[in-house]
Design an enzyme around this catalytic site. Sequence first.
Site, PDB file in Angstrom:
ATOM      1  CG  HIS A 224     -16.810 -55.744  -5.823  1.00 11.10           C
ATOM      2  ND1 HIS A 224     -17.530 -56.317  -4.817  1.00 11.10           N
ATOM      3  CD2 HIS A 224     -17.729 -55.117  -6.615  1.00 11.10           C
ATOM      4  CE1 HIS A 224     -18.815 -56.048  -4.994  1.00 11.10           C
ATOM      5  NE2 HIS A 224     -18.971 -55.333  -6.092  1.00 11.10           N
ATOM      6  CG  HIS A 264     -17.308 -56.076   3.648  1.00 13.07           C
ATOM      7  ND1 HIS A 264     -18.194 -55.036   3.698  1.00 13.07           N
ATOM      8  CD2 HIS A 264     -17.652 -56.833   2.586  1.00 13.07           C
ATOM      9  CE1 HIS A 264     -19.060 -55.171   2.717  1.00 13.07           C
ATOM     10  NE2 HIS A 264     -18.750 -56.254   2.020  1.00 13.07           N
ATOM     11  CG  ASP A 320     -15.302 -62.758  -2.075  1.00 11.15           C
ATOM     12  OD1 ASP A 320     -16.235 -63.307  -2.681  1.00 11.15           O
ATOM     13  OD2 ASP A 320     -15.048 -61.549  -2.153  1.00 11.15           O
TER      14      ASP A 320
END
Length: 383
Positions: A224, A264, A320
């Site tokens: 995460h 994802h 990210d």
Amino acid sequence: MLEDVQKGLEGVLVAESGLSSIDGDAGRLIYRGYDIETLAREATYEEVLYLLWHDELPTAEELEAFADSIAEERELSADVLETVRRLAASGEEPMAALRTAVSALSADEPEPDADPEDLDATLRKGRRITAKIPTILAAFERYRMDEAPVDPHPDLDLAENFLYMLTGEEPDDIAAETIDQALILHADHGLNASTFTSMVVASTMADVYSSVTAGIGALSGPLHGGANQDVMEMLIEVDESDRDPLDWVKNATDEGRRIPGFGHRVYNVKDPRAKILQARCKELSEANGDEKWYDYTTTIEEYLTEEQGLVEKGIAPNVDFYSGTVYYQLGIPVDMYTPIFAMSRVGGWVGHVLEYQEDNRLIRPRGRYTGPEEAEWVPIDER
Ligand code: ACO
């Protein structure tokens, strides 16, 4: 008879929410109907917090009063500061320190006995936590560097003030705008693991300090929020290997390494937040006259998407993948990246807690039992 097990709750609808929505095939993210691109370009983080917590955009007066109400709550008590100092001195990881410090904040809560069903009190508590997280993080970093914490600056907005408390100097416009934009991009994202964790805690009518503390724990993992730090560490590894980034990534995929910042659960295409941060990364690289990090990320992305065909599998860059290089170029220590994510996502956690508790139902799923039906008890000295 219960249905089949939905491992990881993939595709399971557990709640209705008006906060944010993701179209994973189109690569679109909206907060209350507003595209993330528009919000990143036009809004401030405080404005987005208001939108998430109050259903609609504020007027100029409402925003000013709201931002002031956050700024007024930034200071930490001497006890919490001392907790932060000890955590830094003991070498604690920043996310673990943040989790402990947010939990410790509840001892200073001016409305400790507020009825959990009083959502106005929950909102005020959530505002206090949101206001204090940047102060905790900056103080932690200062203590780690053997420097005194910097008091919050009442006239700076949340993002600017965070950088000011971190460095002791007012940031330039580019740095302040970049962090503000990063906070907007990370503020909410449907029922991701940390938000769902906060909601599960809230569904017991526990207070919002517990929800946020639990959310921080869930966010800290490498699947995460922890991935942004992993991406930067990977790029530093590439740099220190003295290998061409293309060779490096070919070798990494041959070894079966999972590349952080890719993939994802909801997006099948490139995350729209990654696109915005990619553009920021390029701007900062050009301004710094060093495009190394930008080149590394784009080379890795191109190889994985075009040569390895990850896009056909629905594995594309997530938020990210580009946030790390943006923070790195602002001189922020690598292990503060996930805490910055928490500093933003607290807006979503508090928003979802408020929304869920308005029409609360205890979240209590079932697991399929796979143990024996009957076992014969054997006394301990006969086993
Ligand atoms: N690199 C290479 N291959 C990958 C990656 C990756 N980063 N992510 C998924 N895959 C592959 C898997 O190996 C698997 O392949 P297979 O079907 O041939 O076995 C397939 O894609 C599906 O992977 P799952 O792990 O089942 O996908 P899931 O939806 O459960 O995982 C997750 C999503 C956890 C984010 C995953 O993509 C991952 O580990 N990514 C790296 C960590 C990361 O960037 N996390 C941040 C997510 S965004 C956020 O939280 C802000």
